[in-house]
Design a protein around this motif. Sequence first.
Motif, PDB file in Angstrom:
ATOM      1  N   SER A 105       0.908  -1.056  -0.246  1.00 38.32           N
ATOM      2  CA  SER A 105       0.152   0.107   0.638  1.00 38.32           C
ATOM      3  C   SER A 105       1.373   1.808  -0.064  1.00 38.32           C
ATOM      4  O   SER A 105       1.641   1.165   0.191  1.00 38.32           O
ATOM      5  N   ASP A 106       0.467   2.037  -0.671  1.00 43.17           N
ATOM      6  CA  ASP A 106       1.024   3.406  -0.916  1.00 43.17           C
ATOM      7  C   ASP A 106       0.942   4.306   0.594  1.00 43.17           C
ATOM      8  O   ASP A 106       2.151   5.092   0.698  1.00 43.17           O
ATOM      9  N   LEU A 107      -0.036   3.931   1.423  1.00 42.15           N
ATOM     10  CA  LEU A 107      -0.346   5.045   2.437  1.00 42.15           C
ATOM     11  C   LEU A 107       0.680   3.862   3.146  1.00 42.15           C
ATOM     12  O   LEU A 107       0.989   5.082   4.053  1.00 42.15           O
ATOM     13  N   LEU A 108       0.815   3.066   3.288  1.00 39.46           N
ATOM     14  CA  LEU A 108       1.138   2.384   4.401  1.00 39.46           C
ATOM     15  C   LEU A 108       2.617   2.274   4.474  1.00 39.46           C
ATOM     16  O   LEU A 108       3.511   3.392   5.057  1.00 39.46           O
ATOM     17  N   LEU A 109       2.928   3.112   3.269  1.00 38.38           N
ATOM     18  CA  LEU A 109       4.528   3.226   2.684  1.00 38.38           C
ATOM     19  C   LEU A 109       4.983   4.645   3.368  1.00 38.38           C
ATOM     20  O   LEU A 109       6.281   4.994   3.686  1.00 38.38           O
ATOM     21  N   GLU A 110       3.870   5.121   2.805  1.00 36.50           N
ATOM     22  CA  GLU A 110       4.288   7.007   3.453  1.00 36.50           C
ATOM     23  C   GLU A 110       4.438   6.403   4.985  1.00 36.50           C
ATOM     24  O   GLU A 110       5.453   7.371   5.502  1.00 36.50           O
ATOM     25  N   CYS A 111       2.779   5.999   5.286  1.00 32.90           N
ATOM     26  CA  CYS A 111       3.594   6.619   6.648  1.00 32.90           C
ATOM     27  C   CYS A 111       4.977   5.546   7.443  1.00 32.90           C
ATOM     28  O   CYS A 111       5.202   5.785   8.599  1.00 32.90           O
ATOM     29  N   MET A 112       4.686   4.864   6.916  1.00 28.09           N
ATOM     30  CA  MET A 112       6.402   3.919   7.150  1.00 28.09           C
ATOM     31  C   MET A 112       7.177   4.901   7.420  1.00 28.09           C
ATOM     32  O   MET A 112       7.956   4.604   8.030  1.00 28.09           O
ATOM     33  N   VAL A 113       7.211   5.560   5.973  1.00 26.31           N
ATOM     34  CA  VAL A 113       8.953   6.309   6.211  1.00 26.31           C
ATOM     35  C   VAL A 113       8.866   7.310   6.881  1.00 26.31           C
ATOM     36  O   VAL A 113      10.076   7.722   7.887  1.00 26.31           O
ATOM     37  N   LYS A 114       7.493   8.132   7.676  1.00 30.27           N
ATOM     38  CA  LYS A 114       7.702   9.352   8.582  1.00 30.27           C
ATOM     39  C   LYS A 114       7.717   8.408   9.798  1.00 30.27           C
ATOM     40  O   LYS A 114       8.441   9.157  10.491  1.00 30.27           O
ATOM     41  N   ILE A 115       7.114   7.291  10.342  1.00 34.41           N
ATOM     42  CA  ILE A 115       7.558   6.596  11.754  1.00 34.41           C
ATOM     43  C   ILE A 115       9.063   6.447  11.693  1.00 34.41           C
ATOM     44  O   ILE A 115       9.610   6.437  12.978  1.00 34.41           O
ATOM     45  N   ALA A 116       9.975   5.869  10.785  1.00 36.03           N
ATOM     46  CA  ALA A 116      10.680   5.626  11.244  1.00 36.03           C
ATOM     47  C   ALA A 116      11.866   6.584  10.407  1.00 36.03           C
ATOM     48  O   ALA A 116      12.645   5.913  11.749  1.00 36.03           O
ATOM     49  N   ASP A 117      11.323   7.868  10.199  1.00 35.40           N
ATOM     50  CA  ASP A 117      12.469   9.145  10.864  1.00 35.40           C
ATOM     51  C   ASP A 117      12.300   9.353  11.689  1.00 35.40           C
ATOM     52  O   ASP A 117      13.079  10.033  12.662  1.00 35.40           O
ATOM     53  N   LYS A 118      10.714   9.332  12.257  1.00 36.43           N
ATOM     54  CA  LYS A 118      10.648   9.890  13.544  1.00 36.43           C
ATOM     55  C   LYS A 118      11.346   9.204  14.510  1.00 36.43           C
ATOM     56  O   LYS A 118      12.269   9.816  15.783  1.00 36.43           O
ATOM     57  N   ALA A 119      11.316   7.639  14.994  1.00 34.62           N
ATOM     58  CA  ALA A 119      11.449   6.519  15.012  1.00 34.62           C
ATOM     59  C   ALA A 119      13.873   6.413  15.196  1.00 34.62           C
ATOM     60  O   ALA A 119      13.568   6.054  16.308  1.00 34.62           O
ATOM     61  N   GLY A 120      13.877   6.937  14.514  1.00 36.82           N
ATOM     62  CA  GLY A 120      15.458   6.755  14.361  1.00 36.82           C
ATOM     63  C   GLY A 120      15.481   5.112  13.347  1.00 36.82           C
ATOM     64  O   GLY A 120      16.547   4.664  13.843  1.00 36.82           O
ATOM     65  N   LEU A 121      14.422   4.557  13.071  1.00 33.01           N
ATOM     66  CA  LEU A 121      14.374   3.158  12.148  1.00 33.01           C
ATOM     67  C   LEU A 121      15.203   3.605  11.068  1.00 33.01           C
ATOM     68  O   LEU A 121      15.220   3.446  10.600  1.00 33.01           O
ATOM     69  N   PRO A 122      16.363   2.080  10.886  1.00 32.54           N
ATOM     70  CA  PRO A 122      16.280   2.598   9.645  1.00 32.54           C
ATOM     71  C   PRO A 122      15.109   1.915   7.888  1.00 32.54           C
ATOM     72  O   PRO A 122      13.924   1.003   8.436  1.00 32.54           O
ATOM     73  N   CYS A 123      15.168   2.696   6.867  1.00 28.82           N
ATOM     74  CA  CYS A 123      14.275   2.412   6.454  1.00 28.82           C
ATOM     75  C   CYS A 123      15.033   3.375   4.623  1.00 28.82           C
ATOM     76  O   CYS A 123      15.902   3.622   4.348  1.00 28.82           O
ATOM     77  N   HIS A 124      14.481   2.331   4.034  1.00 27.43           N
ATOM     78  CA  HIS A 124      14.695   3.181   2.392  1.00 27.43           C
ATOM     79  C   HIS A 124      14.772   3.973   1.473  1.00 27.43           C
ATOM     80  O   HIS A 124      15.038   3.899   0.484  1.00 27.43           O
ATOM     81  N   LEU A 125      13.512   4.875   2.360  1.00 27.31           N
ATOM     82  CA  LEU A 125      13.308   6.421   1.829  1.00 27.31           C
ATOM     83  C   LEU A 125      13.661   6.992   3.121  1.00 27.31           C
ATOM     84  O   LEU A 125      12.969   6.761   4.090  1.00 27.31           O
ATOM     85  N   THR A 126      13.605   8.193   3.218  1.00 27.98           N
ATOM     86  CA  THR A 126      13.480   9.489   3.336  1.00 27.98           C
ATOM     87  C   THR A 126      12.011  10.041   3.131  1.00 27.98           C
ATOM     88  O   THR A 126      12.077  10.154   1.866  1.00 27.98           O
ATOM     89  N   PRO A 127      11.334  10.841   4.405  1.00 24.91           N
ATOM     90  CA  PRO A 127       9.898  11.987   4.201  1.00 24.91           C
ATOM     91  C   PRO A 127      10.594  12.666   2.509  1.00 24.91           C
ATOM     92  O   PRO A 127       9.460  12.630   1.761  1.00 24.91           O
ATOM     93  N   ASP A 128      11.886  13.039   2.437  1.00 27.34           N
ATOM     94  CA  ASP A 128      11.955  14.519   1.240  1.00 27.34           C
ATOM     95  C   ASP A 128      11.839  13.248  -0.156  1.00 27.34           C
ATOM     96  O   ASP A 128      11.898  13.829  -1.393  1.00 27.34           O
ATOM     97  N   GLN A 129      12.093  12.551  -0.050  1.00 30.99           N
ATOM     98  CA  GLN A 129      12.072  11.002  -1.170  1.00 30.99           C
ATOM     99  C   GLN A 129      10.604  10.743  -1.898  1.00 30.99           C
ATOM    100  O   GLN A 129      10.398  10.348  -2.725  1.00 30.99           O
ATOM    101  N   LEU A 130       9.511  10.881  -0.833  1.00 29.90           N
ATOM    102  CA  LEU A 130       8.532  10.224  -0.966  1.00 29.90           C
ATOM    103  C   LEU A 130       7.400  10.837  -1.979  1.00 29.90           C
ATOM    104  O   LEU A 130       6.662  10.027  -2.895  1.00 29.90           O
ATOM    105  N   PRO A 131       7.774  12.686  -2.362  1.00 28.95           N
ATOM    106  CA  PRO A 131       6.710  12.917  -3.755  1.00 28.95           C
ATOM    107  C   PRO A 131       7.255  12.406  -4.837  1.00 28.95           C
ATOM    108  O   PRO A 131       6.233  12.179  -5.907  1.00 28.95           O
ATOM    109  N   TRP A 132       8.288  11.391  -4.575  1.00 28.20           N
ATOM    110  CA  TRP A 132       9.149  10.653  -6.596  1.00 28.20           C
ATOM    111  C   TRP A 132       8.329   9.876  -6.483  1.00 28.20           C
ATOM    112  O   TRP A 132       8.065   8.908  -7.460  1.00 28.20           O
ATOM    113  N   TYR A 133       7.635   9.128  -5.402  1.00 27.53           N
ATOM    114  CA  TYR A 133       6.751   7.881  -5.466  1.00 27.53           C
ATOM    115  C   TYR A 133       5.136   8.006  -4.983  1.00 27.53           C
ATOM    116  O   TYR A 133       4.211   7.024  -4.898  1.00 27.53           O
TER     117      TYR A 133
END
Length: 420
Positions: A79-107
């Motif tokens: 799900s694109d929505l789950l992806l977007e939320c995960m990226v933001k959560i990972a950034d806030k929690a300091g967890l590794p993630c394959h994207l950062t929030p500023d990369q989200l618009p491309w996807y």
Amino acid sequence: MSDKTLLILGALEEFVPLVKLAASRNIRPVVVDGNPGAPAKKEALRLGGTYHDADIHNTELIAGIAAKEHADAITTAYSDLLLECMVKIADKAGLPCHLTPDQLPWYRDKDVTNRTCEELGIGTTKSVLLKPDFEDSELNGFEFPMIIKPLDMYGSRGLRIVSNVTDIRSHFKACLKTSHRPEVLAEEYNDEYEFNMQCWVLDGTVRVLGIADREKTSHDPAEIPLSTRNIYPSRLIDKVYAPALDALSRYIAKTGQTDGPLSMQFFWGPKKGFMVGEIAARYLGYEHELIEFTTGVSIEEILLAGAFDRERLHSLLDSCDPFAKNSAAVIYFHAKDGIVADLSSALAISDRNDVQYGKIFYSVGERIGSPQIMPYAARFYIIADSREEIDARSEEIISKMAIRDADGHDLLYPNRLGTY
């Protein structure tokens, strides 16, 4: 249970295999989403993990849950929505993630995807961003029919075929109802061959897992044709593999994605050549199983290895052959409004030996809804040794499938196999 903990964002049925696999590898699953009693939550609890009911949009809350549960990694899919939320959560929690929030618009923003493809010289559907008060002149040079679509949805939500400018104005508000954005994207309709592609990006290199033919059946000239069958590997993979891989490789070089899931819906044909439809940094739900059926490598294995085991990830990707000699398909059935009275044909198909897995989304006495309440009326997964065999089995299933009302009328829209 291991001291490793995986936070899984999403709890519907498709996440149950991931929960089971994590637990089998001594990784504690923590399932989070806003659906109380969802299947993956029950499974996590049963297998020694836990779950939390939380709105996936609540970044602060879920980042706090990740800290409380001592999560080592976070993952999601489908799900694109789950992806977007995960990226933001990972950034806030300091967890590794394959994207950062500023990369989200491309996807996540279809207009950004189109503009980026144009900048890179990658074929993409000709499109224009329209606001509610758009001028007719903004569509000068475009050919009808066109499609209008929301910028931030996925699948076919909010899409409509339009024949002229008046059509666009008539359906503009309905399109916006499915979006959080005040504009819609209008693009020329592409009726050439359509494909889905699933990959993993490893150290900045796109590794292709599979390319599928995405077949559709039209039931109303004003509506987007219904997705009725996906088949791996594509009958045309020898023609589309190189341009598709080149497009994604150039795209991630621009976006900076160096790891993680990547998928693309695209077109190819004799009139317009290769054209990108959509690019996403997640896997495709309701067809990811076909990767395992054709290559022997499951998406769940890849997601888990991506989170915890780099060496195993390399091994899995090396063993995945997108040109597999066997064939696997998922057949989707859609229905018009009515009350279900007879499921005997659908149940008989579910019991066939050549059906790997089937799901009927309605019970006797339930109303289909207008539009259809559930994502499908039914879907069936089948495998075979060759494309010819999978096509023959698909034809047979389609010819025998029915969901009838009390008067004996079949509520299903027609399914037709693609022609090549």
